[in-house]
Design a protein around this motif. Structure first.
Motif, PDB file in Angstrom:
ATOM      1  N   ILE A   6      -3.881   1.273  -8.731  1.00  0.00           N
ATOM      2  CA  ILE A   6      -3.839   1.955  -7.431  1.00  0.00           C
ATOM      3  C   ILE A   6      -4.622   3.267  -7.513  1.00  0.00           C
ATOM      4  O   ILE A   6      -5.427   3.588  -6.628  1.00  0.00           O
ATOM      5  CB  ILE A   6      -2.385   2.224  -7.013  1.00  0.00           C
ATOM      6  CG1 ILE A   6      -1.666   0.903  -6.697  1.00  0.00           C
ATOM      7  CG2 ILE A   6      -2.328   3.174  -5.813  1.00  0.00           C
ATOM      8  CD1 ILE A   6      -0.179   1.073  -6.454  1.00  0.00           C
ATOM      9  N   GLU A 170       2.182  -4.395  -3.032  1.00  0.00           N
ATOM     10  CA  GLU A 170       1.091  -3.932  -2.169  1.00  0.00           C
ATOM     11  C   GLU A 170       1.498  -3.901  -0.699  1.00  0.00           C
ATOM     12  O   GLU A 170       0.892  -3.156   0.098  1.00  0.00           O
ATOM     13  CB  GLU A 170      -0.133  -4.817  -2.355  1.00  0.00           C
ATOM     14  CG  GLU A 170      -0.752  -4.714  -3.741  1.00  0.00           C
ATOM     15  CD  GLU A 170      -1.978  -5.597  -3.899  1.00  0.00           C
ATOM     16  OE1 GLU A 170      -2.931  -5.440  -3.110  1.00  0.00           O
ATOM     17  OE2 GLU A 170      -1.962  -6.462  -4.795  1.00  0.00           O
ATOM     18  N   LEU A 175      -3.618   1.669   1.105  1.00  0.00           N
ATOM     19  CA  LEU A 175      -4.686   2.245   0.287  1.00  0.00           C
ATOM     20  C   LEU A 175      -5.814   2.825   1.148  1.00  0.00           C
ATOM     21  O   LEU A 175      -6.946   2.960   0.679  1.00  0.00           O
ATOM     22  CB  LEU A 175      -5.243   1.183  -0.668  1.00  0.00           C
ATOM     23  CG  LEU A 175      -4.252   0.583  -1.675  1.00  0.00           C
ATOM     24  CD1 LEU A 175      -4.935  -0.459  -2.538  1.00  0.00           C
ATOM     25  CD2 LEU A 175      -3.651   1.678  -2.545  1.00  0.00           C
TER      26      LEU A 175
END
Length: 584
Positions: A6, A170, A175
């Motif tokens: 990440i 996720e 992100l």
């Protein structure tokens, strides 16, 4: 998805193409993730965490992106303190990632345990510890936002190793990247039209206006805008030490450098006699104002400031007007607001007067710049360098340590190519930065030749980075000012009447031999003929780093061009006459 993946994904998303650092026990998961993405992000191993920080600092100075570096826990974090403090106080965007011991080890006597978040808090814009792997994307976004918005600066993230090893769902994270914060200045601001109109009136109605361009202009890459505004209104421009290079030095309106260290007497004279002074991107600190003793005619009610940081406005003087905003954006707007046909003849006499003083200074300086004596005089070294840089004809990134080279380079260096940048870390004046900084400068822009200038005291602090330069084949030109002493401190001893100086002398290094032992191409120069030849060879050499060991007179032998030092010796610092001033 692991926390380390990440972290790397977020860095790539923010356009990070290089990260500087030193490996350690706690950084293994991070390195594994970096290795998986080698084609998108490069890791540059330094030989010391402090050096890695100066590489990131130079990268941040010479690009519009923050420099990124990483270190392991414990001593690695402590070694990283000096460059982080320098970057933050110099308004350079840098992000440090401290990969720390796992959270469960806190308070249990684990080797290298250290409260890094608190350690870096006083010297950064933000210093936080990551306590949940799911928080990594959010904290990375905040780090870039803080480093790049408002006044740029340093951010420190303490990331426990177990945060990088943890598996993260996720579906529970985002992100996404804030595109506004990939570069600086993020979210640039403009003041009201009323303030800009008021400033324009002052610039166009006063008879002896002066613009002072500070380090913030170089951070904002606003040199072209300063030049355009000055040309349109026929206003002369001086720079602070960190603003040097704002305009080509041979420009009719480029008067010189103000302040204490390496100043031009005619530039300081201009500051003394101007009826209105516009400071752009300058804190107006102790060096610029010589400890707030200059100009003797106070700046109160005849100064305006343009700065991205409202906190420094009118901090030291009573401003006529304060303009908060990004230098580049504000200057562009001022150019648009300027009259189509301003009365440029109004300031002709003022500009001509300053140019007459400037011409007199350079004419008188010729005796110093052309002196043939041994050891080489610093002034002669600068003349040789100026000639070689002009003959090279291409841009360079020049990074000088704050010590020995500074006063003479600042006074006599001539930058004619707008693409060439000159940087000196002036916030804390720490030594040991210039050699590793050439690595960061190279990765910032490989079209610009990296050049590092440093004394032999500084050289001894970071000599191990010669291996880094060779390993990476960085075509840096390294100029070693060699005289076997901490010259600045020795000069202070003598300035205070102590000719028996204490604790400042050491064995002069065999610079060429040391460089060659690392595989660096090197030359020794003991006179101007040897230096001219070495510089020509160095600029022609492109197969890797090279070093010139210059045997040079110490600034402890003659008083350097430092306003306060000359005053203490009873000289007139504003005189344009070339004079050799002795300490005793």
């Amino acid at each position: 998805m692991r926390g380390a993946d990440i972290l790397v994904e977020m860095l790539i998303g923010y356009g990070v193409d290089v990260i500087f650092g030193v490996p350690g026990d706690t950084t293994v998961p991070f390195y594994e993730a970096l290795q998986q993405r080698e084609g998108q992000i490069r890791h540059v191993m330094a030989r010391d965490e402090r050096s890695a920080g100066y590489m990131a600092d130079a990268y941040g100075r010479f690009t519009s992106k923050p420099g990124i570096f990483e270190c392991p826990s414990g001593a690695g974090a402590m070694y990283s303190l000096p460059p982080v403090a320098e970057s933050n106080s110099s308004s350079v965007p840098v992000i440090l990632l401290t990969i720390d011991i796992p959270l469960p080890g806190e308070g249990r006597g684990v080797l290298t345990e250290l409260d890094c978040a608190r350690l870096f808090e006083p010297i950064t814009k933000m210093s936080v510890q990551v306590k949940s792997p799911e928080k990594l994307p959010e904290i990375i976004r905040r780090a870039f936002r803080v480093a790049c918005s408002g006044k740029p600066g340093a951010v420190h993230l303490q990331i426990p190793e177990d945060m990088l090893l943890a598996e993260v769902d996720e579906a529970r994270i985002s992100l996404h990247v804030e595109k506004d914060c990939v570069q600086f200045p993020a979210f640039p601001t403009l003041p009201s039209r009323e303030k800009l109109d008021g400033l324009m009136s002052l610039l166009t109605e006063t008879k002896r206006p002066l613009i002072v361009s500070g380090g913030g202009v170089n951070r904002s890459c606003a040199g072209s805008e300063v030049t355009a505004l000055a040309e349109k209104l026929n206003v002369p421009v001086c720079t602070t030490m960190t603003g040097q290079g704002t305009m080509p030095d041979d420009h009719r309106l480029a008067i010189g450098v103000i302040g204490d260290n390496g100043f031009h007497p005619h530039a300081n004279w201009a500051l003394e006699h101007a009826d209105f002074v516009l400071f752009v991107g300058s804190r107006m600190g102790s060096v610029v104002t010589i400890g707030w003793t200059f100009p003797k005619e106070t700046l109160n009610k005849r100064v305006a400031q343009i700065d991205i940081d409202p906190e420094i406005m009118a901090n030291n003087y009573e401003n006529v007007i304060s303009i908060p905003g990004d230098a580049k954006l504000v200057l562009k707007r001022l150019i648009e607001l300027a009259p189509d046909q301003p009365d440029v003849t109004r300031t002709d006499a003022w500009v001509n007067e300053l140019n007459a003083l400037r011409s007199d200074f350079w004419k008188n300086a010729e005796i110093l710049l052309s002196a043939e004596s041994t050891p080489l005089r610093p002034e002669r070294v600068v003349r040789c360098f100026n000639d070689a840089l002009e003959a090279y004809g291409r841009p360079a990134h020049i990074y000088s340590d704050a010590g020995t080279p500074t006063p003479h380079m600042t006074r006599f260096l001539k930058l004619r190519d707008r693409r060439t940048r000159f940087a000196i870390p002036r916030a804390f004046g720490g030594l040991g930065s210039a050699l590793p900084a050439t690595v960061g400068a190279w990765f910032a822009d490989k079209q610009c030749r990296p050049i590092g200038m440093f004394g032999d005291g500084s050289f001894g602090m970071t000599v191990g980075e010669l291996e880094t330069l060779v390993r990476l084949q960085v075509p840096a030109i390294l100029l070693l000012f060699n005289n076997g002493t901490f010259g600045w401190i020795k000069g202070l001893h003598r300035l205070n009447g102590h000719n028996q100086c204490f604790g400042v002398d050491f064995m002069p290094p065999r610079g060429q031999a040391i460089a060659e032992a690392f595989g660096v191409k090197a030359w020794t120069a003991k006179d101007s003929r040897e230096l001219d030849a070495a510089l020509a060879n160095a600029f022609a050499y492109t197969e890797g780093p090279c070093l010139i060991d210059i045997h040079v007179e110490s600034i402890a032998d003659r008083v350097p061009p430092v306003y306060s030092w000359l005053s203490k010796r009873g000289r007139d610092p504003l005189s344009t006459t070339a004079e050799e001033v002795r300490y005793l």
